[in-house]
Design an enzyme around this catalytic site. Structure first.
Site, PDB file in Angstrom:
ATOM      1  N   ASP A  41      36.789 -31.966  92.379  1.00 29.87           N
ATOM      2  CA  ASP A  41      35.354 -31.682  92.222  1.00 29.87           C
ATOM      3  C   ASP A  41      35.148 -30.598  91.152  1.00 29.87           C
ATOM      4  OD1 ASP A  41      36.237 -29.520  93.679  1.00 29.87           O
ATOM      5  OD2 ASP A  41      34.767 -29.706  95.285  1.00 29.87           O
ATOM      6  N   ASP A  80      38.952 -35.805  95.544  1.00 30.99           N
ATOM      7  CA  ASP A  80      38.470 -34.603  96.224  1.00 30.99           C
ATOM      8  C   ASP A  80      37.209 -34.934  97.012  1.00 30.99           C
ATOM      9  OD1 ASP A  80      39.028 -31.959  96.614  1.00 30.99           O
ATOM     10  OD2 ASP A  80      38.368 -31.285  94.635  1.00 30.99           O
ATOM     11  N   LYS A 109      41.236 -35.233  99.391  1.00 32.49           N
ATOM     12  CA  LYS A 109      41.587 -33.813  99.563  1.00 32.49           C
ATOM     13  C   LYS A 109      40.436 -33.107 100.271  1.00 32.49           C
ATOM     14  CE  LYS A 109      41.875 -30.722  96.013  1.00 32.49           C
ATOM     15  NZ  LYS A 109      40.863 -29.706  96.407  1.00 32.49           N
ATOM     16  N   GLU A 178      45.777 -22.409  96.669  1.00 34.32           N
ATOM     17  CA  GLU A 178      45.102 -21.887  95.467  1.00 34.32           C
ATOM     18  C   GLU A 178      44.850 -20.382  95.560  1.00 34.32           C
ATOM     19  OE1 GLU A 178      41.605 -24.019  94.158  1.00 34.32           O
ATOM     20  OE2 GLU A 178      41.185 -22.531  92.600  1.00 34.32           O
TER      21      GLU A 178
END
Ligand code: KIV
Length: 260
Positions: A41, A80, A109, A178
């Site tokens: 995204d 995503d 995801k 992340e």
């Protein structure tokens, strides 16, 4: 070509390479070379120049995933799930089912750890492969007041390990980590049996992911510390564009060899 099973079995082996793509042109360049293509995204920012990822919709993600699948028939593709598309189990199942029914992506995801494990479980028990995403989660940028690097305290590292374990337990086949301090990301990675793919999480995860326009120097909005630019894409385009403009205006293009 990698499969969900081969990715799941690649813990502590040759690092996995994942890159984003948003269209068929670029996915065809990455096809058969990388292990996974993510239709992130992040397209909302790097493709549409919005200030965050939050306004991406299911329709947008489906449109771009179809294009990416058309260009990359021999690479595992992950779509995503956008903000607001998985707020409860029923909605998550409906929207993730759209990804399987309307595109050829092999997985979705989901951002979220312990608190979203029930959503991941609903998808995996209904035969939808899920890639988890923990640590800094861009879909939380407004509610948390910015992008915050995680894993700076003992308590936060403990929470991240709980998140990773919950996502694994819910049936995810791998997890993106992340924006986490490298030592913490290493510890998180070692605490689970499924592979981890890092972005801004140091060298000790089981793979790495970069947004393609960051990696190739096309996105000039800002450059996070974790990005390595493998080429200066926008500079190359600007130079080539200047040459084109000059040649058209000076009538040196088209030349004889471009003319019927
Ligand atoms: O949206 C995206 O591209 C992502 C990656 C940065 C992991 O979530």
């Amino acid at each position: 070509m990698q499969t969900i099973t081969s990715i799941k079995n690649s813990k502590s082996k040759t690092p996995l390479v994942m890159i984003t793509a948003y269209d068929a042109l670029f996915s065809s360049l990455f096809d058969k070379k990388v292990d996974i293509i993510l239709v992130g995204d992040s397209l909302n920012m790097s493709f549409n120049l919005k200030k965050d990822t939050l306004s991406a919709t299911m329709d947008t993600m489906i449109y771009h995933t179809k294009a990416v699948c058309a260009g990359a028939k021999d690479t595992l593709i992950v779509c995503d799930m956008p903000f607001g598309a998985y707020t409860d189990e029923k909605m998550a199942l409906k929207n993730a089912s759209r990804v399987y029914q309307e595109t050829n992506a092999q997985a979705v995801k989901i951002e979220g750890g312990e608190k979203r494990a029930h959503i991941i479980k609903t998808l995996t028990v209904n035969s939808i492969a899920v890639m988890g995403h923990i640590g800094l989660m861009p879909q939380f940028v407004r509610s948390e007041g910015g992008y915050k690097v995680r894993g700076k305290s003992k308590e936060d590292i403990e929470q991240l390990i709980k998140d990773a374990k919950a996502v694994e337990e819910a049936g995810a086949f791998c997890i993106v980590i992340e924006g986490v301090i490298a030592e913490a990301a290493k510890e998180i990675s070692q605490s689970i049996n499924i592979p981890t793919i890092g972005i801004g999480a140091g060298a000790d995860t089981d793979g790495q992911v970069l947004v393609w326009s960051d990696a190739f120097g096309f996105f000039n909005g800002f450059k996070p510390k974790f990005v390595k630019q493998y080429m200066e894409g926008s500079k190359l385009i600007e130079n080539a564009l200047d040459d084109y403009i000059k040649e058209v205006r000076s009538r040196t293009f088209p030349a004889k060899e471009h003319t019927y």
